[in-house]
Scaffold this motif. Sequence first.
Motif, mmCIF file in Angstrom:
data_model
loop_
_atom_site.group_PDB
_atom_site.id
_atom_site.type_symbol
_atom_site.label_atom_id
_atom_site.label_comp_id
_atom_site.label_asym_id
_atom_site.label_seq_id
_atom_site.Cartn_x
_atom_site.Cartn_y
_atom_site.Cartn_z
ATOM 1 N N ARG A 207 0.811 -1.216 0.000
ATOM 2 C CA ARG A 207 0.000 0.000 0.000
ATOM 3 C C ARG A 207 0.844 1.264 0.000
ATOM 4 O O ARG A 207 0.500 2.257 -0.664
ATOM 5 C CB ARG A 207 -0.943 -0.007 1.202
ATOM 6 C CG ARG A 207 -1.989 -1.111 1.117
ATOM 7 C CD ARG A 207 -2.962 -1.072 2.278
ATOM 8 N NE ARG A 207 -3.896 -2.192 2.198
ATOM 9 C CZ ARG A 207 -4.869 -2.418 3.072
ATOM 10 N NH1 ARG A 207 -5.020 -1.589 4.110
ATOM 11 N NH2 ARG A 207 -5.674 -3.448 2.921
ATOM 12 N N GLU A 208 1.945 1.271 0.724
ATOM 13 C CA GLU A 208 2.780 2.474 0.756
ATOM 14 C C GLU A 208 3.320 2.795 -0.628
ATOM 15 O O GLU A 208 3.293 3.957 -1.075
ATOM 16 C CB GLU A 208 3.933 2.280 1.741
ATOM 17 C CG GLU A 208 4.834 3.509 1.848
ATOM 18 C CD GLU A 208 5.975 3.283 2.830
ATOM 19 O OE1 GLU A 208 6.782 4.209 2.987
ATOM 20 O OE2 GLU A 208 6.049 2.179 3.426
ATOM 21 N N ASN A 209 3.803 1.783 -1.329
ATOM 22 C CA ASN A 209 4.296 2.009 -2.687
ATOM 23 C C ASN A 209 3.166 2.443 -3.608
ATOM 24 O O ASN A 209 3.374 3.286 -4.501
ATOM 25 C CB ASN A 209 4.936 0.725 -3.216
ATOM 26 C CG ASN A 209 5.467 0.881 -4.617
ATOM 27 O OD1 ASN A 209 6.381 1.649 -4.878
ATOM 28 N ND2 ASN A 209 4.883 0.137 -5.557
ATOM 29 N N PHE A 210 1.971 1.902 -3.421
ATOM 30 C CA PHE A 210 0.830 2.303 -4.239
ATOM 31 C C PHE A 210 0.519 3.785 -4.049
ATOM 32 O O PHE A 210 0.269 4.505 -5.037
ATOM 33 C CB PHE A 210 -0.390 1.445 -3.874
ATOM 34 C CG PHE A 210 -1.668 1.912 -4.519
ATOM 35 C CD1 PHE A 210 -1.929 1.634 -5.851
ATOM 36 C CD2 PHE A 210 -2.607 2.619 -3.790
ATOM 37 C CE1 PHE A 210 -3.102 2.064 -6.445
ATOM 38 C CE2 PHE A 210 -3.785 3.051 -4.373
ATOM 39 C CZ PHE A 210 -4.033 2.773 -5.703
ATOM 40 N N TYR A 211 0.532 4.261 -2.820
ATOM 41 C CA TYR A 211 0.254 5.674 -2.573
ATOM 42 C C TYR A 211 1.313 6.570 -3.214
ATOM 43 O O TYR A 211 1.007 7.638 -3.755
ATOM 44 C CB TYR A 211 0.186 5.947 -1.071
ATOM 45 C CG TYR A 211 -1.070 5.436 -0.413
ATOM 46 C CD1 TYR A 211 -2.319 5.763 -0.907
ATOM 47 C CD2 TYR A 211 -1.008 4.618 0.716
ATOM 48 C CE1 TYR A 211 -3.479 5.295 -0.318
ATOM 49 C CE2 TYR A 211 -2.164 4.134 1.316
ATOM 50 C CZ TYR A 211 -3.392 4.474 0.798
ATOM 51 O OH TYR A 211 -4.538 4.006 1.388
ATOM 52 N N ILE A 212 2.578 6.141 -3.165
ATOM 53 C CA ILE A 212 3.652 6.929 -3.779
ATOM 54 C C ILE A 212 3.472 6.987 -5.301
ATOM 55 O O ILE A 212 3.585 8.056 -5.920
ATOM 56 C CB ILE A 212 5.018 6.334 -3.416
ATOM 57 C CG1 ILE A 212 5.275 6.459 -1.906
ATOM 58 C CG2 ILE A 212 6.134 7.033 -4.191
ATOM 59 C CD1 ILE A 212 6.559 5.789 -1.443
#
Length: 363
Positions: A200-205
């Motif tokens: 999820r963190e990479n998706f938000y970035i």
Amino acid sequence: MAETDARAKAKASVEAPGPTEIRSDAVRGELLKAGVWLGLALLIGVCIILIQPILLIFAGIVMAAMLDGGTRLLGRVLPIGRGWRLLIVCLSLVAFLVWTILFAGSQIADQAATLQTVVMGQVERIAAWASAHGMGNLQIDTKTITENLAGTVGRVTAAVGTVLGALTSLVMVLVLGVFLAIEPRLYERGVAWMLPMKSRENFYIVTARMGFTLRRLMAGRLLGMLVEGIGTWLACLAVGIPMAALMGLLTGLLAFIPNIGAIVSGVLLVLVGFSAGTDTGLAAIAIYFIVQTVDGYLIVPMVAKQTVDLAPALVLGAQILFGTLLGIMGLFLADPIVAMIKVALEREAERNAGTQGKRKAAG
């Protein structure tokens, strides 16, 4: 409680494996792999079947990026709520469309009817000149040109093949863009919820970078459309080129499509210019080069510094590919699609470089 456990143990002792029980771990693993590949194949098939709705959804995302960009830009000068700023942007868009239809529609419609006659007359003159100089006997008419153009814009054109279909698709894109622009975080969190926690963190970035890139890319497109449309219109009025309003409108709209749009608008401008005389035709050529030079050497570099720097050959190749496979919608959306793919690949390269750096540090 003890009685319930006793019953469960007794039932378990009575139950025996059935014929569908798979005891081999290797077989279970292979079946799982086969299920994954089958699901991937089905997903690809569904995407091929539903490619037109998918393109409309992506067009809605592009529209949402433009509305969101206008809302953010307006927030620099108006310290009011986001909802009010978005409402101002939407009302401005509606007012422009209404003005174009009511006040400029009749004039442009009359000029559009004349444009076909003028262009076909010029094409026939070129064909006659080519035949006179031994280049073959060219038989060109409106039906032939229309069929050739329809064959080059791809196969997926059912939803936008008629005027009613084009208007319906435009309304759907506008409505979808407004809904996405009202609360973009809601849909972003909804997609992230379906991903694993570690992704999820990479998706938000990635989505943040894609949104930034798309806003800047569309801002550059709109600025280029405005400069080319108004510049062409005023220059045509100054030198006396017929149908100046229509030439400005077509040039501005076609500026949304890099490379190909400039070529098509330039050909139309030169044909119309030479229909009024040699001097007017030469002036049309000069206008085309001046407008394209301003857009290519001032506006595009200024925007490219703030967004993804796409190579012209890459964009043109994507336009040819998407235009052939996906039709007119693919041609319009080729540039944003390539930009989004490049952002995702750059982020993946950063992650790989970070992982490799950590391994070297640990070693």
